[in-house]
Write a protein that holds these residues in place. Structure first.
Motif, PDB file in Angstrom:
ATOM      1  N   PRO A   1       0.825  -1.207  -0.020  1.00 26.59           N
ATOM      2  CA  PRO A   1       0.061   0.057   0.036  1.00 26.59           C
ATOM      3  C   PRO A   1       0.816   1.297  -0.135  1.00 26.59           C
ATOM      4  N   ARG A   2       0.320   2.476  -0.702  1.00 29.87           N
ATOM      5  CA  ARG A   2       1.143   3.521  -0.890  1.00 29.87           C
ATOM      6  C   ARG A   2       0.218   4.646  -1.036  1.00 29.87           C
ATOM      7  N   THR A   3       0.323   5.740  -0.595  1.00 25.55           N
ATOM      8  CA  THR A   3      -0.617   6.900  -0.644  1.00 25.55           C
ATOM      9  C   THR A   3      -0.063   7.734  -1.688  1.00 25.55           C
TER      10      THR A   3
ATOM     11  N   ASN B   1      -1.137  11.616  -3.607  1.00 25.69           N
ATOM     12  CA  ASN B   1      -2.055  12.505  -3.776  1.00 25.69           C
ATOM     13  C   ASN B   1      -3.635  12.155  -2.969  1.00 25.69           C
ATOM     14  N   GLY B   2      -3.233  11.620  -1.684  1.00 28.75           N
ATOM     15  CA  GLY B   2      -4.512  11.116  -0.703  1.00 28.75           C
ATOM     16  C   GLY B   2      -4.932  10.017  -1.047  1.00 28.75           C
ATOM     17  N   ASP B   3      -4.790   9.468  -2.177  1.00 26.86           N
ATOM     18  CA  ASP B   3      -5.403   8.133  -2.289  1.00 26.86           C
ATOM     19  C   ASP B   3      -4.440   7.005  -2.197  1.00 26.86           C
ATOM     20  N   ILE B   4      -5.220   5.842  -1.765  1.00 25.95           N
ATOM     21  CA  ILE B   4      -4.311   4.800  -1.352  1.00 25.95           C
ATOM     22  C   ILE B   4      -4.250   3.707  -2.523  1.00 25.95           C
ATOM     23  N   TYR B   5      -3.209   3.244  -2.957  1.00 26.43           N
ATOM     24  CA  TYR B   5      -3.021   2.478  -4.075  1.00 26.43           C
ATOM     25  C   TYR B   5      -2.243   1.226  -3.567  1.00 26.43           C
ATOM     26  N   HIS B   6      -2.471  -0.080  -4.176  1.00 27.43           N
ATOM     27  CA  HIS B   6      -1.867  -1.249  -3.823  1.00 27.43           C
ATOM     28  C   HIS B   6      -0.725  -1.467  -4.960  1.00 27.43           C
TER      29      HIS B   6
ATOM     30  N   LYS C   1      -6.389   0.972  -6.970  1.00 24.95           N
ATOM     31  CA  LYS C   1      -6.754   1.792  -6.177  1.00 24.95           C
ATOM     32  C   LYS C   1      -7.968   1.564  -5.164  1.00 24.95           C
ATOM     33  N   GLU C   2      -7.723   1.910  -3.846  1.00 26.10           N
ATOM     34  CA  GLU C   2      -8.691   1.560  -3.268  1.00 26.10           C
ATOM     35  C   GLU C   2      -9.824   2.576  -3.081  1.00 26.10           C
TER      36      GLU C   2
ATOM     37  N   SER D   1       4.947   5.989  -7.739  1.00 25.37           N
ATOM     38  CA  SER D   1       4.021   7.264  -7.442  1.00 25.37           C
ATOM     39  C   SER D   1       4.147   8.312  -8.553  1.00 25.37           C
TER      40      SER D   1
END
Length: 389
Positions: A227-229, A231-236, A257-258, A281
């Motif tokens: 998981p990585r943030t 621009n405010g969104d969490i992506y795996h 994207k979560e 990112s």
């Protein structure tokens, strides 16, 4: 719709364009004013609503018979955009390659045909399409042409666009495009110019992994994401350098994207790039910029009448498209040169610029009606009645 009594102020730069004669400048300003401020953006609709129009026939001849150089118009339009910081090119920007469909009816409409629309997964109706390239929200050049089902013509048009961008001096180092342009031919062409690129690939694209060639969506079932943030969104995220399809060894990024909506399907993307050392990112942020061209297509369809042209003459359809691009650029250039416009120009939609121009047309109408002692309310109503003929 109230009559338009004066050319919009955003059309003033047309007076300096050398591609038009004096008479042609009048027609160009008429047409651009109509594209921006008229509700009916056909030749007939514009000639009815813009009182300075000579006639529908004269405007039609301007589009289909007059000898003016579309390539020169494009160069002068681009030169205009270089005069403001907000619309000037920079090497930090990107070029987005994409195409769109516009719905048409009638067998004699130029470039009309039946094409498979991947957005709605069907083939129906008469359609025409335009392949388009744009650096962020300031489009430099386009092609209006039918596409072929085998995707070959789509890539050929994209290659032509890249060649033209290089020729006119667009200083962009990164190109963004979707999976339909992710071909060996296209990326090789970009790399020969020393350009970098970021794209997506289809889920059935083959990738080398563990000594096998497997589908990229099958690979996504074998890997562990982190998981990585961004621009405010969490992506795996999972990323490695891999041999993908016929693209050779590239950086492959699998990202999901979560979503806070439990009913929403997971958004999995398979992103590839020749930016081998770029952080994941950064690639996500770059690919997200590709959707700006969708905003451009939406704005030009909703606000500038892209697709409303009903001319049966191929030269007229091409002229209409070039003048629409001119209208878009004049709106953005005008916004960049005003205090209020600077704020509006950063909006994601063109709608604010169009509203500002509509307000100007109403102001011009009121001024036209009030400043002359020879004009009466009855004359104004007569002009309004003429719009419904």
């Amino acid at each position: 719709m109230l009559p338009i009594t004066s050319f919009l102020s955003c059309t003033e730069p047309i007076d300096q364009f050398e591609c038009f004669s004096t008479r042609q400048k009048h027609h160009a300003k008429t047409y651009v004013t109509g594209l921006v401020a008229a509700s009916n953006k056909t030749v007939q609709g514009i000639s009815n609503i813009v009182l300075l129009a000579k006639s529908e026939r004269a405007l039609n001849k301007f589009l289909t018979e007059y000898d003016w150089d579309e390539d020169q118009l494009n160069r002068e339009r681009l030169a205009l955009l270089q005069q403001a910081d907000d619309t000037r090119w920079s090497s930090e920007g990107v070029v987005i390659i994409d195409d769109t469909f516009t719905h048409k009816t009638g067998k004699k409409i130029p470039h009309a045909g039946k094409y498979y629309d991947h957005g709605i997964h069907t083939t129906s109706g008469d359609r025409t399409s335009s392949t388009h390239s744009t650096p962020t929200r300031k489009p430099p050049t386009t092609r209006l042409s039918p596409l072929q089902e085998n995707n070959k013509r789509r890539v050929e048009l994209a290659i032509e666009l890249v060649d033209e961008l290089i020729e006119i001096g667009v200083r962009r180092d990164t190109y963004l495009f979707d999976m339909f342009y992710s071909t060996e031919e296209f990326v090789t062409h970009l790399e020969e110019y020393g350009k970098e690129w970021v794209s997506a690939v289809k889920s059935d694209t083959r990738v080398s992994y563990g000594g096998d060639r497997i589908r990229v969506d099958a690979l996504s079932q074998r890997i562990d994401t982190v998981p990585r943030t961004v621009n405010g969104d969490i992506y795996h995220i999972w990323t490695q350098k891999r041999d993908v399809g016929r693209l050779g060894e590239v950086k492959l990024l699998i990202t999901e994207k979560e979503s806070s909506d439990e009913d929403e399907e997971p958004s999995v993307k398979y992103i590839v790039s020749d930016k081998i050392d770029a952080p994941a990112s950064h690639l996500i942020e770059l690919y997200a910029m590709r959707w700006r061209v969708e905003t451009f297509f939406r704005d030009t369809k909703q606000d500038l009448g892209f697709g409303d042209c009903k001319l049966r003459h191929a030269a007229g359809a091409s002229a209409d498209w070039h003048l629409l691009m001119l209208a878009y650029s004049l709106l953005k250039s005008g916004a960049a040169h005003s205090t209020l416009g600077t704020i509006l120009g950063h909006a994601s939609s063109l709608r604010n610029d169009v509203k500002r121009s509509f307000r100007e047309s109403v102001q011009n109408l009121l001024s036209w009606a009030l400043t002359s002692p020879y004009r009466s309310i009855d004359e104004l109503l007569h002009q309004i009645d003429g719009m419904f003929v």
